[in-house]
Scaffold this active site. Sequence first.
Site, short mmCIF file in Angstrom:
data_model
loop_
_atom_site.label_atom_id
_atom_site.label_comp_id
_atom_site.label_asym_id
_atom_site.label_seq_id
_atom_site.Cartn_x
_atom_site.Cartn_y
_atom_site.Cartn_z
N ASP A 27 8.69 -33.98 -0.17
CA ASP A 27 7.93 -35.11 -0.02
C ASP A 27 6.44 -35.00 -0.59
O ASP A 27 6.15 -33.87 -1.29
CB ASP A 27 7.54 -35.16 1.52
CG ASP A 27 6.92 -33.74 2.22
OD1 ASP A 27 7.27 -32.54 1.67
OD2 ASP A 27 6.33 -33.55 3.17
N GLU A 85 7.60 -31.61 4.58
CA GLU A 85 7.03 -30.46 4.94
C GLU A 85 5.52 -30.72 5.12
O GLU A 85 4.70 -30.02 5.96
CB GLU A 85 7.00 -29.63 3.68
CG GLU A 85 6.67 -28.11 3.87
CD GLU A 85 5.02 -27.96 3.75
OE1 GLU A 85 4.44 -27.11 4.43
OE2 GLU A 85 4.36 -28.61 2.91
N GLU A 86 4.96 -31.83 4.55
CA GLU A 86 3.46 -31.99 4.64
C GLU A 86 2.80 -32.39 6.34
O GLU A 86 2.02 -32.45 6.44
CB GLU A 86 3.05 -32.95 3.69
CG GLU A 86 3.23 -32.58 2.26
CD GLU A 86 2.31 -31.37 1.88
OE1 GLU A 86 1.46 -30.92 2.76
OE2 GLU A 86 2.42 -31.06 0.60
N ARG A 100 4.88 -11.10 -0.18
CA ARG A 100 4.10 -10.21 0.96
C ARG A 100 5.18 -9.94 1.92
O ARG A 100 5.80 -10.89 2.28
CB ARG A 100 3.03 -11.06 1.22
CG ARG A 100 2.12 -9.82 2.31
CD ARG A 100 0.91 -10.77 2.92
NE ARG A 100 0.14 -9.93 3.52
CZ ARG A 100 -0.87 -8.92 3.07
NH1 ARG A 100 -1.00 -8.73 1.89
NH2 ARG A 100 -1.18 -8.24 3.91
N HIS A 141 -3.49 -30.44 -2.98
CA HIS A 141 -3.77 -31.47 -2.39
C HIS A 141 -5.27 -32.07 -2.90
O HIS A 141 -5.82 -33.07 -2.20
CB HIS A 141 -3.85 -31.26 -0.71
CG HIS A 141 -2.88 -30.85 0.14
ND1 HIS A 141 -2.92 -31.08 1.31
CD2 HIS A 141 -1.80 -30.37 -0.42
CE1 HIS A 141 -1.60 -30.38 1.87
NE2 HIS A 141 -0.76 -30.13 0.80
#
Length: 398
Positions: A85, A143-144, A182, A369
Site C-alpha cells: 500500500d 500496512e499503513e 535485532r 513518509h
Amino acid sequence: MSLKEQLFEKLREKESRMIEIRRYLHQHPELSFYETETAKYIADFYEGKGLDVQVEINIGGEHGVIVTIDSGKPGKTLAIRADFDALPIKEETGLSFASENEGVMHACGHDGHTAYMLVLAETLAEMKDQLNGKIKVLHQPAEETPPGGAVGMIKAGCLEGIDNVVGIHVMSTFPFGKILYREGEVQSARSFFKLTIEGKGGHGSSPHEANDAIVAGSYFVTMLQTVISRRINPFDMGVVTVGSFDAKGMFNVIKDKVVLDGDVRAMSEGARSIIDAEIKKICEGLEAAFSVNCVLEYTTDYPVLYNDPAFTRQVAEILKNSQMDNVDSVEVTPPLPPSEDFAYYAEKVPSTFIYVGAQVEGKPAYPHHHPKFDINEKSLLVCAEAMGSIVVDYLNKG
C-alpha cells in the site's frame, strides 16, 4: 554451483525487471484498503508462467494475495511477507516515474518490497524441485492504516501451518550495503487518540462567565509530558505527541470547544498500558478542574514488534554466511521508534523483521513518509538475495 549461487545468478539477471516493476508500481500507488489494481497486478504476474503455484486473491475480503510454492517434498513451511500500500502524500521527488495518482505516493518503499518479492517468488518457483517444504508468499495490503492488513490476513488463515515468518523493510536513511537485525523488541507499539474538550463559550472581556476550552486543552498538552517523565520507567521507551490542536477562532472570543489529536508510542505493552491509563486520568482531572466535558476516543492498535531471538539468530547467521552482492555488513540495529503491523504475525508465530539499507547515493536521505522519499534501487537485489538466502538455507538446511 550451489543452489544459492544458482539463485543469485538468476536474480542478478532479473535485476532490471525488479527496477521496472518498482517504477510501474511507484507510478500507480493506491491507498490502504483500496489497492484493487495493485492486487490484480500482483495476481496477474503469476499467471501464464507455468510456475505451478497456488494464487489466492482478496484474502478475507481485502486485497491481500497469497502465493504457495510447494516443493512436493516434506519439510517446514516458511512465510515471507511484502506489503504494497501507499500513503496520502503529494509526491515532490521529481522522478521521471513519479506518482500519477494525485495526492497518493509510495513514500515508504512498499513498491520496492513488492517488486523484489515478485521476482524472487517467480525464481523460487522455477527452482522449487531443488527445495524442501513450502513457501507462502504473503503480499499484504494496508500496512499503513489501522487496523492494518495483517489482521485480516491472519483472520483469513494465512498463518495456518506456518512455522516461521520473515519480513524485510528497505530503509532510506540507512547506508546502502548494510543489513540490520535485532533480537527481541525492535519496533514500538502504537495508540492514537482524539480528545474533544467541550467548555462554555464567551467574550474575551468576561472570562468569568465562560469555561475556556483552550486553557483546559493547554493544560492537557502540558500535563501529558509528565506521563513520560514521571510515570514511565526511565529505562523504558515512551513517546506522546499532540500532532493537532484545533482551536482556531476570533481573537476576542472564548472558544467553547477544541479538538486535539495525539499519537502514543511505547516499546513495551506495560509502558503503553500505563500511558493509556494516565491519559484517561488527566481527562478526568480536566473535567473537575475546569468544569469542561472531555470526550476521549482512544484506539490501541499495532503491538510491539518482537523478533523471536532464536529464529533471529538463525536468520542473522544465514545472512552473515551468504556471499551477497553489495552487502558490506550484517549488523545489530538499535530499537526503531516507528510501528509496523508485521508485529501481528510475530505475536502468533516465531518471526523476524530485518532491514536493508537503501540510502540514495549522492543525494539527501529523506525519511519515510516524506514527499521527497526515495530509495536506492540497488537495494532491491539486496532484498531479493537476502530473502532468497534465508529461504534456501532454512528449507534445505533446517
